[in-house]
Design an enzyme around this catalytic site. Structure first.
Site, mmCIF file in Angstrom:
data_model
loop_
_atom_site.group_PDB
_atom_site.id
_atom_site.type_symbol
_atom_site.label_atom_id
_atom_site.label_comp_id
_atom_site.label_asym_id
_atom_site.label_seq_id
_atom_site.Cartn_x
_atom_site.Cartn_y
_atom_site.Cartn_z
ATOM 1 C CG HIS A 90 24.580 -35.328 -36.688
ATOM 2 N ND1 HIS A 90 23.299 -34.876 -36.529
ATOM 3 C CD2 HIS A 90 24.724 -36.356 -35.809
ATOM 4 C CE1 HIS A 90 22.708 -35.587 -35.577
ATOM 5 N NE2 HIS A 90 23.550 -36.478 -35.118
ATOM 6 C CG HIS A 108 20.093 -40.636 -34.595
ATOM 7 N ND1 HIS A 108 20.468 -40.045 -35.762
ATOM 8 C CD2 HIS A 108 20.755 -39.993 -33.608
ATOM 9 C CE1 HIS A 108 21.317 -39.081 -35.509
ATOM 10 N NE2 HIS A 108 21.522 -39.016 -34.212
ATOM 11 C CG HIS A 117 26.177 -39.789 -31.754
ATOM 12 N ND1 HIS A 117 25.272 -40.753 -32.115
ATOM 13 C CD2 HIS A 117 25.707 -38.627 -32.290
ATOM 14 C CE1 HIS A 117 24.298 -40.203 -32.821
ATOM 15 N NE2 HIS A 117 24.536 -38.913 -32.939
ATOM 16 C CG HIS A 251 20.256 -38.125 -27.242
ATOM 17 N ND1 HIS A 251 19.391 -38.579 -28.223
ATOM 18 C CD2 HIS A 251 21.198 -37.380 -27.879
ATOM 19 C CE1 HIS A 251 19.813 -38.143 -29.402
ATOM 20 N NE2 HIS A 251 20.910 -37.416 -29.230
ATOM 21 C CG HIS A 255 19.092 -33.375 -29.791
ATOM 22 N ND1 HIS A 255 19.844 -32.733 -30.749
ATOM 23 C CD2 HIS A 255 19.816 -34.445 -29.396
ATOM 24 C CE1 HIS A 255 20.977 -33.404 -30.925
ATOM 25 N NE2 HIS A 255 20.985 -34.441 -30.119
ATOM 26 C CG PHE A 272 18.436 -36.676 -36.781
ATOM 27 C CD1 PHE A 272 18.894 -36.758 -35.475
ATOM 28 C CD2 PHE A 272 17.415 -37.531 -37.172
ATOM 29 C CE1 PHE A 272 18.350 -37.672 -34.578
ATOM 30 C CE2 PHE A 272 16.856 -38.442 -36.285
ATOM 31 C CZ PHE A 272 17.325 -38.510 -34.991
ATOM 32 C CG HIS A 285 25.892 -36.093 -28.973
ATOM 33 N ND1 HIS A 285 25.514 -37.419 -28.963
ATOM 34 C CD2 HIS A 285 24.855 -35.405 -29.490
ATOM 35 C CE1 HIS A 285 24.308 -37.528 -29.486
ATOM 36 N NE2 HIS A 285 23.866 -36.330 -29.815
HETATM 37 CU CU1 C2O Z 1 23.046 -37.763 -33.722
HETATM 38 CU CU2 C2O Z 1 22.031 -36.203 -30.539
HETATM 39 O O1 C2O Z 1 22.045 -36.890 -32.311
#
Ligand code: C2O
Length: 356
Positions: A90, A108, A117, A251, A255, A272, A285
């Protein structure tokens, strides 16, 4: 040209290195015995993996899940399937380790978000399935859009599963104010804790957030998936300067809500480069990916994937469950029959017809 070949160097951007780092920024995969990646061959025919809601897993399933994650954690550093190396994948695709044509890759904030993803989880899930030796084992999904899933189950939170056994689903770097038993997620979190009033609850906020980001503000490919990002565009901003409604919304909120606000880069989930070190990342995810399937299944005109070669031919390299580097293309991940996993149904009634 829109395929992204992995030319990796230990570089990086997007974090405050000078303020201290809690994870390694060396994100390149270990040297492989394979000289070059090959196009991935999808297994056919095969069993289908079932992804279940995190909050309704059986004790046996939880045990199996923990066992698989522990196996991945125990792999040596030269094994690309190790939990640590998966976390680095990632970072490599997000914090500028991978470059193409001298340009740092960032998957992203553009239309690469969903397909990248999807594949990342697909291989993570196959590796997990390999270690639990079960061809139907699916990655659970943190069902935060359903009232029953808005609180993280304790088995993900506790540091130990018994006096002698650590909990492989635990992560040290999480927000202490939020990541404890009984706290409900804020899907509209922007960095400050919400004071829920007497006329609306946190659940109401979450329901309206989901409705807005799945229906009202996501009516076509661009508004759902995000803007065009092709070779030659700026590294962060996409050509249309548009981030998809789910990516930009719930999303990112999740995070930020999970990452530790006392750490300089909000490790792990809040940056990230470190997000993949928290098992919650994959559970989160899994539900983000489920949003793509739900949105598609609504059979509303306009609910389609982006069109055109630039999107269809965009590709990524991952390691499969046999440590082999493989290349996969956006065009092959649209149909889940090809990927052989599916989501166990969970009701979306609480937000589907919810008015803002
Ligand atoms: Cu690649 Cu939720 O981030």
């Amino acid at each position: 040209v829109s395929s992204f070949g992995p030319s990796c160097k230990e570089a990086g951007s997007g974090f405050n290195a000078d303020k201290g780092l809690f994870r390694s920024t060396a994100c390149c995969p270990p040297p492989s015995k394979y000289v070059k990646e090959e196009d991935y061959v999808f297994p056919q025919p095969g069993e289908t993996r079932i992804r279940q809601p995190l909050h309704s897993l059986s004790p046996e399933y939880i045990e199996k899940f923990r066992y698989g994650i522990q196996q991945m954690r125990d792999l040596p550093d030269d094994d690309p399937r190790s939990f640590k190396n998966q976390a680095k994948v990632h970072c490599a695709y997000c914090n500028g380790s991978y470059t193409q044509n001298g340009q740092q890759l960032q998957i992203h904030n553009s239309w690469l978000f969903f397909p990248f993803h999807r594949y990342y989880l697909y291989f993570f899930e196959r590796i997990l399935g390999h270690f639990v030796d079960d061809k139907t084992f699916g990655l659970p999904y943190w069902n935060w859009d359903n009232p029953d899933g808005m609180v993280i189950p304790n088995f993900v939170l506790e540091e130990k599963q018994s006096d002698t056994n650590p909990n492989p689903l635990y992560d040290l770097f999480r927000e202490k104010k939020h990541i404890k038993p009984g706290v409900m997620i804020d899907l509209d979190f922007t960095g400050t804790d919400r004071i829920v009033g007497k006329y609306y609850s946190q659940k109401d906020v979450n329901d309206t957030t989901m409705n807005r980001q799945m229906m009202r503000n996501a009516f076509d490919a661009k508004s759902f998936f995000g803007g065009r990002y092709v070779a030659g565009s700026a590294p962060i901003a996409n050509a249309d300067n548009l981030v998809g409604a789910i990516e930009a919304g719930c999303h990112t909120a999740v995070h930020r809500w999970v990452g530790d606000s006392e750490k300089p880069n909000h490790e792990d989930m809040g940056n990230f480069y470190s997000a993949g070190y928290d098992p919650l990342f994959y559970l989160h995810h899994s539900n983000v990916d489920r949003m793509w399937t739900l949105w598609k299944d609504m059979e509303v005109v306009g609910h389609k994937e982006p069109e055109g070669e630039d999107w269809l031919n965009a590709s990524y390299v991952f390691f499969d469950e046999n440590q082999k580097p493989v290349r996969v293309y956006n065009r092959d991940c649209v149909n889940l029959d090809n990927l052989k996993y599916k989501y166990l149904h969970s009701s979306i009634d609480s937000w589907k017809d919810r008015k803002p």
